[in-house]
Design a protein around this motif. Structure first.
Motif, mmCIF file in Angstrom:
data_model
loop_
_atom_site.group_PDB
_atom_site.id
_atom_site.type_symbol
_atom_site.label_atom_id
_atom_site.label_comp_id
_atom_site.label_asym_id
_atom_site.label_seq_id
_atom_site.Cartn_x
_atom_site.Cartn_y
_atom_site.Cartn_z
ATOM 1 N N THR A 313 0.876 -1.169 0.000
ATOM 2 C CA THR A 313 0.000 0.000 0.000
ATOM 3 C C THR A 313 0.911 1.215 0.000
ATOM 4 O O THR A 313 2.136 1.059 -0.039
ATOM 5 C CB THR A 313 -0.869 0.031 1.272
ATOM 6 N N LYS A 314 0.344 2.371 0.101
ATOM 7 C CA LYS A 314 1.216 3.552 0.080
ATOM 8 C C LYS A 314 2.117 3.611 1.313
ATOM 9 O O LYS A 314 3.162 4.262 1.295
ATOM 10 C CB LYS A 314 0.401 4.838 -0.088
ATOM 11 N N ASP A 315 1.748 2.853 2.373
ATOM 12 C CA ASP A 315 2.596 2.833 3.562
ATOM 13 C C ASP A 315 3.576 1.658 3.561
ATOM 14 O O ASP A 315 4.153 1.319 4.579
ATOM 15 C CB ASP A 315 1.733 2.730 4.828
ATOM 16 N N GLU A 318 1.861 -4.468 3.757
ATOM 17 C CA GLU A 318 1.009 -4.724 4.921
ATOM 18 C C GLU A 318 0.455 -6.122 4.879
ATOM 19 O O GLU A 318 0.145 -6.647 3.822
ATOM 20 C CB GLU A 318 -0.142 -3.717 4.935
#
Ligand code: SF4
Ligand code: SF4
Ligand code: SF4
Ligand code: FES
Ligand code: FES
Lengths: 843, 170
Positions: A313-315, A318
């Protein structure tokens, strides 16, 4: 060989035994127990403990049953008052140096609870801490002889334990000097790490200058643990089981092509106690290695991350559910153009899953699915045969039986590390008188055992073989098998002198002569080809030279593939069902040029360039996995029943199941779910492949002999003549000061992205991939030192290493065994022989 | 002093010259080991590795042999080896006094070696030549019917190189 038996009488009982066995074995087979401590089946008898003394009619004195061959008509008494008294004396003598509290202590039954006798039994002799308590041969003999006292005062030896090594510890105070470990290490495994040092009272088991095992070229095969009758050699951190309930299960190790059977011992709480090689038809020490026995235990004991699927994901990555990961993947694939999507796999998954992956990739992209196969070994061999319309004799590969008496010519294969079980079989034949020639331009740990070791210059192997052939033609042409082309070949070779061929190959004429004598003087040769033999620019010449020689000798060919499933996949590739990728630079160029946007990697791939969308499907959350967009955990081989194909083409069923099916998703299950989401039909045959009713579908032992129109004729094409010409005029490669020919070896310690030296504690002490082997002469000449960190500069890149002098390497050559983790390494590995310059590291 | 430099040749060269005439057959190994002991006085790891490679014998096995026979030394420090016989015959002829004299002169107890002067003193059992006792062996050279006075000479000879191996023929 003819089955012969002998009939003898043991304690009045008529016993029939196979001819050639010892009296001790004959008795054992008849269920008659004779106490023994040093003998072990398959090991040469040393007759050092003297416990097995028996009375044989007609012999003036008692003789050791282990070192006496059973003969027709023998009459043997194994037990009498006198014999037992003698044995008791011997045992008492042994026990005068071995702490015997565990044998005689009256408090033994409650000791574990109370631990009071520990103090009395002065550790480390105390049975509480002895790793063998309950399984000790000494205890068995003591209880048979019903020993009640030891009349000698215990001579405490107070020697230091060996505690510096990973996996193995040695307590010399428990050693009874039976010699089994020395024997198994030298005679069975061919390692010769252990030896008997000193004499008299100070006699002990030792190593070269008493260095720790890790500095003594110990392979940590663990065979010495399997044979030690006492707790003297023991697995580090392993204690006696103390009557604990243990589960024992069998499985097939697929960490390399040998596919050893392993026994897994786990405790009731599910923790791992021990993994040891196990097999119905041979003792434990006849198979297995460090990876399967110590490495696997650590992986299974919790070193295996990546249980969860991940999604980028953009982070960052995950943890997600499998459902989410597959949906994301399906969504991406639905939009993807087939030609921008590539499917690549490595060999380690079970065959049924590999097949399912291949059909997924083909169905989706209508294009070839790639197998990352940097060795390109069996496929090259097969291609060579087809191109030249010839056919090697592979009968030793496809038959399960080894020739009874055979001789071996090993070419560029460090057999001990590439296919250890094969080596153990050959070693066994060597004990029975077989002959061995090795020809290796790099490192070869078995060459010290050879009757003749030939060390040609790297890349000049074929010239060495041609020199042998040529000299043979000169000396005794009549002993070469006649086939068409011989005269023509002789004619072409007549332009060269044996001397110049030998010299330009780096061999002396004397050793070429020795080779001819050995080859001509013995029958039943098997040529064992290592992948390094074909991983160099002159691989075709190498094969041609072997072809001619093997034709003349009627020799068989045994290619040593080192990875699991390699034989099977090479066959698929030959049939055109999959494509081979030997290094990753091309793929990276396609990725850079945006020709490939999506990449699905099943297994591992040494890749630097990341495509737009990367899927990694692997049991381990590997380096590549951590850079993926979608990571799917695959099941690891001990986790699920499945099939593998070993290095001799045998299909092996792994019925062991670590976890129940519900917890896991096999490759097939994951692919089918994905197919569903992509609205593709279910994977064909996915369930029937390898199922019990049709394993033939996968039986590939005949894979190499499919091509049935091979011609038997001697060959020396014009290109090869030209190549010889240029090699003869060129000097030894014209290396400048500091420059070396770098031989890049196979390293199996990277398994599907899991690298043992980093992930398993202690492993890098046992086998450090950074070691750079180099001749001691070069070490001095270049002003280097053992243990020094250096840089090796290649044309484009640099590799770090640690200098290790080794007399087995010829001057001017440097041997590395890197773990192929990135595309640069895949590139130099694929080339096999490269040039590199050594430079000191200044940090 | 004895050959620590050996005319400027390094250890590998000495070993190579010893190996030169010798076929790489393991039955020559023990002979070679004696030669090394005589020429170099001790076995370094490198020398053993070199020999192991040449004879295709494992280094560990050679190490086993070296530690089995007391004739071989693993330690460089002792360049001169003095052995005084303490067998019955030599004992009766006064070898004990000889040992004491060596001890006094060298400042060494039997069984010790002094790395500074590079001398070891050992007491050994019957050497099989009782008729010429008391017997002293220095670096392989046999001295017969040794008396106290000669001990001093022998010790003096150590430093002047008189007892170097060239003259030591058994
Ligand atoms: S682990 Fe294997 S190689 Fe190492 S000492 Fe034991 S038997 Fe020898
Ligand atoms: S360590 Fe074990 S196998 Fe080796 S000699 Fe001692 S008791 Fe025997
Ligand atoms: S030799 Fe190969 S198959 Fe056998 S235990 Fe080792 S890694 Fe596993
Ligand atoms: S078993 Fe026969 S002497 Fe040890
Ligand atoms: S006692 Fe000294 S030589 Fe025999």
């Amino acid at each position: 060989m003819e089955e012969k038996t002998v009939k003898l009488k043991i304690n009045g009982q008529l016993v029939e035994a196979e001819a050639g066995v010892s009296v001790l074995q004959a008795a054992r087979q008849a269920g008659i127990y004779i106490p023994s401590l040093c003998e072990l089946e398959e090991l040469p008898a040393t007759a050092s403990c003297r416990l097995c003394l028996v009375d044989i009619k007609g012999r003036p004195s008692f003789i050791p049953a282990c070192a006496t061959r059973a003969e027709d008509g023998m009459e043997i008494v194994t037990s009498s008052d006198e014999l037992e008294r003698l044995r008791l004396d011997i045992l008492e003598m042994i026990l005068s140096e071995h702490p015997y509290f565990c044998l005689l202590c009256g408090e033994k039954a409650t000791c574990h609870d109370l631990k009071v006798t520990m103090a009395k039994a002065f550790e480390p002799g105390g049975c509480v801490f002895c790793p063998k308590d309950g399984q000790c041969d000494l205890q068995r003999v003591a209880s048979y002889l019903n020993i009640k006292k030891v009349s000698f005062k215990l001579r405490e030896r107070s020697r230091f334990q060996w505690l510096k090594d990973p996996f193995i510890s040695h307590n010399p105070n428990l050693c009874i000097l039976c010699g089994r470990c020395v024997n198994v290490c030298g005679e069975i495994r061919g390692e010769n790490v252990l030896t008997v040092v000193n004499r008299g009272e100070t006699t002990a088991i030792g190593t070269f200058y008493n260095h720790p095992l890790k500095e003594s070229n110990c392979s940590f095969c663990g065979a010495c643990l399997d044979v030690c009758p006492t707790g003297a050699m023991s697995e580090k951190g392993l204690f006696a089981d103390r009557g604990e309930k243990l589960n024992s299960q069998e499985m097939i190790c697929s960490l390399c092509g040998c596919g050893c059977e392993l026994e897994i011992e786990s405790r009731e709480d599910g923790s791992w106690r021990r993994i040891s090689p196990s097999s119905q038809d041979q003792p434990a020490f006849m198979s297995g290695c460090l990876r399967g026995r110590f490495g696997l235990k650590e992986i299974l004991a919790g070193n295996k991350p990546g249980e969860s699927p991940y999604l980028r994901t953009k982070d960052g990555l995950e943890k997600v559910s499998l459902e989410e990961a597959l949906s994301a993947l399906a969504a991406r694939l639905k939009e993807a153009r087939a030609e921008e999507t590539a499917f690549v796999f490595s060999e380690s998954a079970p065959v049924e899953d590999l097949l399912a992956f291949v059909s997924l990739g083909q169905d989706f992209s209508q294009r070839d699915v790639f197998w990352y196969y940097p060795e390109n070994f069996l496929s090259r061999l097969k291609g060579f045969e087809e191109q030249n319309r010839l056919e090697f004799d592979y009968s030793s590969l496809s038959s399960n039986q080894w020739p009874d008496k055979g001789c071996f010519f090993i070419l560029d294969s460090d057999l001990k590390s590439e296919a250890v079980t094969l080596w153990l079989k050959i070693k066994k034949q060597l004990r029975a008188g077989a002959r061995l020639i090795t020809l290796d331009s790099g490192f070869n740990s078995v060459e010290v055992q050879a009757n003749l070791k030939l060390k040609p210059l790297p890349g000049r192997e074929y010239l060495a073989l041609l020199a042998i052939f040529k000299l043979w033609l000169e000396k005794q042409p009549g002993s070469l098998k006649f086939y068409p082309g011989l005269e023509e070949l002789a004619g072409k070779l007549s332009h060269y002198q044996v001397e110049e061929l030998a010299a330009s190959s780096g061999l002396s004429v004397a050793s070429v002569e020795a080779a001819v004598n050995l080859l001509a003087g013995n029958n039943h040769w098997t040529f064992i080809l290592g992948e390094r033999f074909l991983r160099q620019a002159s691989w075709q010449e190498n094969l041609l030279a072997v072809w001619n020689l093997s034709l003349g000798l009627a020799a068989q060919i045994l290619p040593v593939s080192s990875k699991i499933n390699e034989v099977f996949l090479a066959r698929l590739a030959t049939q055109g069902k999959i494509k081979i990728m030997t290094e990753t630079r091309n793929l990276e160029d396609l990725i850079k040029g945006k020709k490939i946007r999506n990449l699905y990697v099943y297994g591992d791939l040494p890749l630097d360039e990341k495509p737009e969308f990367l899927v990694v499907h692997n049991p381990f959350f590997s380096r590549l996995g951590k850079r993926s967009d979608v990571f799917l955990p695959a099941s690891f081989f001990p986790e699920q029943g499945n099939h593998f194909v070993d290095n001799r083409g045998r299909l092996k069923k792994n019925s062991f199941c670590l976890k129940n099916e519900a917890e896991l998703t096999s490759g097939r299950q994951a692919f089918n779910k994905l197919r569903e989401k992509l609205r593709m039909a279910e994977c064909p045959d996915s369930e029937s492949v390898g199922s019990d009713n049709q394993p033939e579908a996968l039986l590939v032992s005949d894979h190499m002999t499919e091509f049935k129109s091979g011609l038997k004729r001697y060959l020396l094409p014009e290109e090869m003549v030209l190549k010889i010409q240029s090699n003869l005029t060129e000097d030894r490669g014209g290396l400048t000061f500091g420059e070396f020919m770098v031989v890049v070896e196979q390293n199996l310690d990277l398994y599907s992205g899991f690298d043992f030296p980093t992930e398993v504690s202690g492993y890098n002490q046992a086998r450090n991939p950074e070691l750079v082997l180099i001749n001691p002469e070069d070490v001095g000449r270049q002003g280097l030192q053992a243990g020094q960190a250096v840089k090796i500069n290649f044309a484009k890149d640099t590799l770090g290493g640690i200098i290790k002098p080794d007399f087995g390497i010829i001057p001017g050559v440097l041997v590395i065994r890197p773990l192929i983790t990135d595309s640069f390494l895949s590139h130099i590995y694929e080339q096999g022989l490269v040039r590199g310059a050594v430079e000191l590291k200044n940090d | 002093m004895k050959n620590d430099t050996d005319g400027g040749r390094g250890v590998p060269e000495v070993v190579e010259s010893l190996l030169a005439g010798l076929p790489p057959d393991r039955k020559n190994l023990i002979f070679f080991l004696h030669e090394v002991q005589r020429e170099l006085g001790y076995f370094s790891e490198e020398v053993v590795l070199q020999a192991a490679h040449y004879f295709s014998v494992s280094p560990a096995e050679i190490f086993g042999i070296l530690t089995f026979y007391s004739a071989f030394k693993l330690n460089q420090s002792c360049v001169h080896q003095i052995k005084v016989c303490q067998g019955t015959a030599c004992h009766v002829r006064g070898s004990e006094a000889i040992v004491k004299e060596f001890s006094r002169l060298l400042g060494l107890k039997p069984g010790e070696f002094d790395s500074r002067i590079g001398v070891s003193l050992e007491v050994v059992n019957c050497l099989g030549c009782c008729a010429i006792g008391p017997v002293v062996v220095v670096d392989g050279k046999y001295y017969a019917r040794v008396n106290i006075k000669e001990v001093e000479k022998i010790v003096a000879g150590l430093t002047t190189g008189e007892n170097s191996h060239e003259s030591a023929e058994v």
